[in-house]
Design an enzyme around this catalytic site. Structure first.
Site, PDB file in Angstrom:
ATOM      1  N   HIS A  66       0.828  -1.209   0.000  1.00 34.92           N
ATOM      2  CA  HIS A  66       0.000   0.000   0.000  1.00 34.92           C
ATOM      3  C   HIS A  66       0.860   1.256   0.000  1.00 34.92           C
ATOM      4  CE1 HIS A  66      -3.135  -2.749   2.072  1.00 34.92           C
ATOM      5  NE2 HIS A  66      -3.424  -2.634   0.795  1.00 34.92           N
ATOM      6  N   HIS A  67       2.129   1.146  -0.404  1.00 36.42           N
ATOM      7  CA  HIS A  67       2.971   2.353  -0.373  1.00 36.42           C
ATOM      8  C   HIS A  67       2.450   3.399  -1.343  1.00 36.42           C
ATOM      9  CE1 HIS A  67       4.619   0.475  -3.957  1.00 36.42           C
ATOM     10  NE2 HIS A  67       5.245   1.595  -4.239  1.00 36.42           N
ATOM     11  N   LYS A  72      -2.754  -2.329  -7.904  1.00 37.35           N
ATOM     12  CA  LYS A  72      -3.172  -2.749  -9.249  1.00 37.35           C
ATOM     13  C   LYS A  72      -2.644  -4.131  -9.578  1.00 37.35           C
ATOM     14  CE  LYS A  72      -4.308  -1.089 -13.574  1.00 37.35           C
ATOM     15  NZ  LYS A  72      -5.248  -2.193 -13.496  1.00 37.35           N
ATOM     16  N   LYS A  96       7.047  -4.510 -10.424  1.00 39.72           N
ATOM     17  CA  LYS A  96       6.856  -4.119 -11.829  1.00 39.72           C
ATOM     18  C   LYS A  96       6.449  -2.649 -11.925  1.00 39.72           C
ATOM     19  CE  LYS A  96       4.720  -7.140 -14.473  1.00 39.72           C
ATOM     20  NZ  LYS A  96       3.807  -7.909 -15.338  1.00 39.72           N
ATOM     21  N   ASP A 101       7.907   3.117 -12.989  1.00 40.16           N
ATOM     22  CA  ASP A 101       7.326   4.360 -12.455  1.00 40.16           C
ATOM     23  C   ASP A 101       5.841   4.500 -12.734  1.00 40.16           C
ATOM     24  OD1 ASP A 101       9.544   5.396 -11.175  1.00 40.16           O
ATOM     25  OD2 ASP A 101      10.347   6.238 -13.030  1.00 40.16           O
ATOM     26  N   LYS A 108      -3.098  -8.690  -6.853  1.00 39.79           N
ATOM     27  CA  LYS A 108      -3.484  -9.756  -7.795  1.00 39.79           C
ATOM     28  C   LYS A 108      -4.732 -10.440  -7.254  1.00 39.79           C
ATOM     29  CE  LYS A 108      -1.847 -11.464 -11.653  1.00 39.79           C
ATOM     30  NZ  LYS A 108      -1.135 -10.681 -12.679  1.00 39.79           N
ATOM     31  N   SER A 364      -2.347   0.239 -18.946  1.00 44.04           N
ATOM     32  CA  SER A 364      -3.491   0.225 -18.017  1.00 44.04           C
ATOM     33  C   SER A 364      -3.504   1.510 -17.187  1.00 44.04           C
ATOM     34  CB  SER A 364      -3.393  -0.959 -17.059  1.00 44.04           C
ATOM     35  OG  SER A 364      -3.942  -2.103 -17.644  1.00 44.04           O
TER      36      SER A 364
HETATM   37  P1  NAD Z   1      -2.345 -16.071 -24.342  1.00 45.01           P
HETATM   38  O1  NAD Z   1      -3.212 -17.088 -23.708  1.00 45.01           O
HETATM   39  O2  NAD Z   1      -2.940 -15.069 -25.262  1.00 45.01           O
HETATM   40  O3  NAD Z   1      -1.141 -16.777 -25.156  1.00 45.01           O
HETATM   41  C1  NAD Z   1      -0.401 -17.866 -24.697  1.00 45.01           C
HETATM   42  C2  NAD Z   1      -0.023 -18.706 -25.917  1.00 45.01           C
HETATM   43  O4  NAD Z   1       0.915 -19.707 -25.513  1.00 45.01           O
HETATM   44  C3  NAD Z   1      -1.213 -19.433 -26.540  1.00 45.01           C
HETATM   45  O5  NAD Z   1      -1.204 -19.221 -27.939  1.00 45.01           O
HETATM   46  C4  NAD Z   1      -0.967 -20.899 -26.185  1.00 45.01           C
HETATM   47  O6  NAD Z   1      -1.465 -21.816 -27.165  1.00 45.01           O
HETATM   48  C5  NAD Z   1       0.543 -20.939 -26.119  1.00 45.01           C
HETATM   49  N1  NAD Z   1       1.058 -22.040 -25.304  1.00 45.01           N
HETATM   50  C6  NAD Z   1       0.517 -22.588 -24.183  1.00 45.01           C
HETATM   51  N2  NAD Z   1       1.308 -23.587 -23.723  1.00 45.01           N
HETATM   52  C7  NAD Z   1       2.358 -23.651 -24.567  1.00 45.01           C
HETATM   53  C8  NAD Z   1       3.532 -24.465 -24.622  1.00 45.01           C
HETATM   54  N3  NAD Z   1       3.770 -25.407 -23.706  1.00 45.01           N
HETATM   55  N4  NAD Z   1       4.416 -24.272 -25.632  1.00 45.01           N
HETATM   56  C9  NAD Z   1       4.191 -23.322 -26.571  1.00 45.01           C
HETATM   57  N5  NAD Z   1       3.100 -22.513 -26.566  1.00 45.01           N
HETATM   58  C10 NAD Z   1       2.206 -22.676 -25.576  1.00 45.01           C
HETATM   59  O7  NAD Z   1      -1.604 -15.354 -23.110  1.00 45.01           O
HETATM   60  P2  NAD Z   1      -0.845 -13.964 -23.122  1.00 45.01           P
HETATM   61  O8  NAD Z   1      -1.762 -12.893 -22.617  1.00 45.01           O
HETATM   62  O9  NAD Z   1      -0.112 -13.791 -24.397  1.00 45.01           O
HETATM   63  O10 NAD Z   1       0.209 -14.210 -21.920  1.00 45.01           O
HETATM   64  C11 NAD Z   1       1.377 -14.973 -22.114  1.00 45.01           C
HETATM   65  C12 NAD Z   1       2.307 -14.761 -20.916  1.00 45.01           C
HETATM   66  O11 NAD Z   1       2.579 -13.358 -20.756  1.00 45.01           O
HETATM   67  C13 NAD Z   1       1.738 -15.220 -19.570  1.00 45.01           C
HETATM   68  O12 NAD Z   1       2.815 -15.670 -18.770  1.00 45.01           O
HETATM   69  C14 NAD Z   1       1.176 -13.924 -18.972  1.00 45.01           C
HETATM   70  O13 NAD Z   1       1.098 -13.979 -17.548  1.00 45.01           O
HETATM   71  C15 NAD Z   1       2.239 -12.941 -19.435  1.00 45.01           C
HETATM   72  N6  NAD Z   1       1.799 -11.545 -19.460  1.00 45.01           N
HETATM   73  C16 NAD Z   1       0.735 -11.176 -20.216  1.00 45.01           C
HETATM   74  C17 NAD Z   1       0.371  -9.828 -20.257  1.00 45.01           C
HETATM   75  C18 NAD Z   1      -0.751  -9.344 -21.134  1.00 45.01           C
HETATM   76  O14 NAD Z   1      -0.936  -8.118 -21.247  1.00 45.01           O
HETATM   77  N7  NAD Z   1      -1.475 -10.220 -21.818  1.00 45.01           N
HETATM   78  C19 NAD Z   1       1.062  -8.880 -19.487  1.00 45.01           C
HETATM   79  C20 NAD Z   1       2.161  -9.306 -18.721  1.00 45.01           C
HETATM   80  C21 NAD Z   1       2.517 -10.650 -18.726  1.00 45.01           C
END
Ligand code: NAD
Length: 472
Positions: A66-67, A72, A96, A101, A108, A364
């Site tokens: 809560h700093h 978010k 993150k 910043d 979460k 965001s």
């Molecule tokens: P998404 O579900 O749109 O895409 C994930 C893709 O990975 C899918 O196409 C899926 O078929 C594929 N996949 C699943 N298992 C697999 C494997 N074993 N080998 C190869 N491909 C595989 O998800 P996303 O939103 O793109 O998020 C991907 C990662 O990024 C996650 O770790 C998420 O936490 C992180 N992330 C996402 C965001 C965001 O804005 N979407 C922000 C920060 C971090």
């Protein structure tokens, strides 16, 4: 390993990275402890009606720090969700936001369901009930806690959350700012969909632009001409790959759920997606070779490997076989702590997740600002800028006697719209954050970017607490 054990091990590795960086700081022990611990966790259960009775759903919202308020972080729908994982992800959100910043604390949320097993009506009931539970405890609100999409949730769920919140708080003028990741029609922002992949591109391009750092790992300066392999062509992976290709890098390997492919001469991304849509698989793509397994793509020779699918993909089992010189952690937690030591010994540069995938939370933040100001970015100044540039160009034409073509005039005298401003703000954020991490790492003789990024985050959170007068 059970889901709970995996969550515990994830939290332990986040704490391990924190402790490693904290040991290099000069902040008092009590302050470091306050930064590390999770401030509040709301763990709750609620019933929903199903076709054959009732089901009790387990859910959480963790507010790590809560700093700064609001806090978010996304809400995930996953049957593997557990409290330790939610806390670990909330902690990462604190670091993150601090690194780039973004003036929020970390949070979460999770609902322990397999979203694929429920119809849209049931998901709507679950989402609205989850939101109502958060409202009851003051765990949501534009000034308190602002969720976003994560695994298993998207703009649809965010719209349900916003609507539920507005129903309970019709008098709040800022109510739409209670959640981000909404569709543009529901108060979202242009550029949010591609933001994380674009941020991955801006950050990596900045890293590759440093000749000294590239020489240290045996690479030439610049992203242009570098080869890369991507794991996961989802939201983050697809957009990262698209921007890398536009920036002159060559896609030489892809791993998706169904398998892996490679091509030394480069893979055309949009043709590959069209092929996958038609055949249901990336395998059999003309001009590329099918690999024996999806995991084999991670081990291809390339300059940059971008795991953009899920956590725990590079472990002590395959780390020694990785040939990339740079690993860009577009996904959260793709490299395990034991794998990281193997890779560091091999001289591989690892660009940490909580910096490189911060594009999503950055945009965001812009969405939240838009909701508070209740005006689209660019609406006020775009035409004025355009007219000003136009007048300047007319003066240049008159003075030089060289008229511009209609196309040149259109390109040079363009006012910035919302997408331009979001891209520009994201580019500035990713570049400034990287330069700060790099400079801190150099000053403290820290060799890896993860520890330097953690230290940068710890310092910024510490300053907030000190300025509040809570710590000396
Ligand atoms: P998404 O579900 O749109 O895409 C994930 C893709 O990975 C899918 O196409 C899926 O078929 C594929 N996949 C699943 N298992 C697999 C494997 N074993 N080998 C190869 N491909 C595989 O998800 P996303 O939103 O793109 O998020 C991907 C990662 O990024 C996650 O770790 C998420 O936490 C992180 N992330 C996402 C965001 C965001 O804005 N979407 C922000 C920060 C971090």
């Amino acid at each position: 390993m059970s889901s709970n054990e995996q969550g515990q091990s994830f939290l332990a590795s986040v704490d391990h990275y924190f402790d490693k960086a904290a040991a290099l700081s000069s902040h008092p022990e009590g302050l470091l402890k306050q930064i590390k611990v999770c401030n509040s966790v709301y763990s709750f259960r609620f019933p929903i009606k199903t076709d054959d009775g009732y089901e009790v759903i387990e859910a959480w919202r963790a507010q790590h720090s809560h700093h700064k308020l609001p806090v978010k972080g996304g809400i995930r729908y996953s049957e593997h969700a557990n409290e330790a994982e939610v806390i670990a992800l909330a902690s990462l959100m604190t670091y993150k936001c601090a690194v780039v910043d973004v003036p929020f604390g970390g949070a979460k949320g999770a609902v322990k369901i397999d979203a694929k097993q429920y119809g849209a009506d049931q998901l709507q009931r679950i989402t609205r009930r989850y939101t109502a539970e958060l409202i009851k405890k003051n765990f949501i609100g534009p000034a308190l806690d602002v969720p976003a999409p994560d695994f298993g949730t998207g703009p649809r769920e965010m719209a349900w959350i916003a609507d539920t919140y507005q129903t309970f708080h019709p008098e709040q003028i800022d109510a739409l700012g209670c959640v981000t990741g909404k569709s543009v029609g529901q108060g979202g922002i242009r550029g949010r969909t591609e933001a994380t992949g674009l941020g991955v591109f801006y950050g990596t391009r900045e890293i590759c632009d440093n000749a000294e750092d590239m020489a240290a790992i045996g690479l030439e300066r610049g992203l242009e001409g570098k080869s890369f392999v991507i794991q996961g062509l989802g939201n983050v992976g697809y957009h990262a790959a698209k921007f890398f290709i536009e920036g002159g890098a060559h896609l030489v390997g892809v791993a998706e759920y169904e398998g892996g492919i490679s091509s030394k001469s480069g893979i055309d991304l949009d043709s590959l997606l069209a092929h996958r849509k038609e055949t249901g698989s990336i395998l059999g793509f003309p001009g590329a070779d099918d690999l024996p397994s999806r995991e084999a793509a991670l081990e291809l020779p390339c300059d940059i490997l971008i795991p953009a699918a899920l956590e725990n993909q590079i472990t002590d089992q395959n780390a020694a076989r990785i040939q990339a010189k740079i690993i860009v952690e577009a996904a959260n937690g793709p490299v395990t702590a034991p794998a990281e030591s193997v890779l560091r010994q091999k001289g591989v540069m690892i660009v940490p997740d909580f910096y490189i995938n911060a594009g999503g939370v950055t945009v965001s933040y812009f969405e939240w600002l838009k909701n508070l100001s209740r005006v689209r970015f660019g609406r006020i100044e775009k035409r004025f800028e355009q007219a000003t540039f136009d007048r300047i160009l007319s003066i240049i034409e008159r003075e030089t006697g060289k008229p511009l073509s209609a196309e040149e005039r259109l390109t040079a005298a363009r006012g910035a719209d919302e997408t331009d401003l979001v891209y520009s703000g994201l580019e500035e954020t990713m570049i400034t954050a990287y330069q700060h991490i790099r400079e801190l790492g150099k000053r403290k003789s820290i060799e890896d970017l993860r520890t330097a990024a953690f230290l940068s985050a710890i310092d910024k959170v510490a300053v907030s607490y000190m300025e509040m007068g809570i710590f000396p």
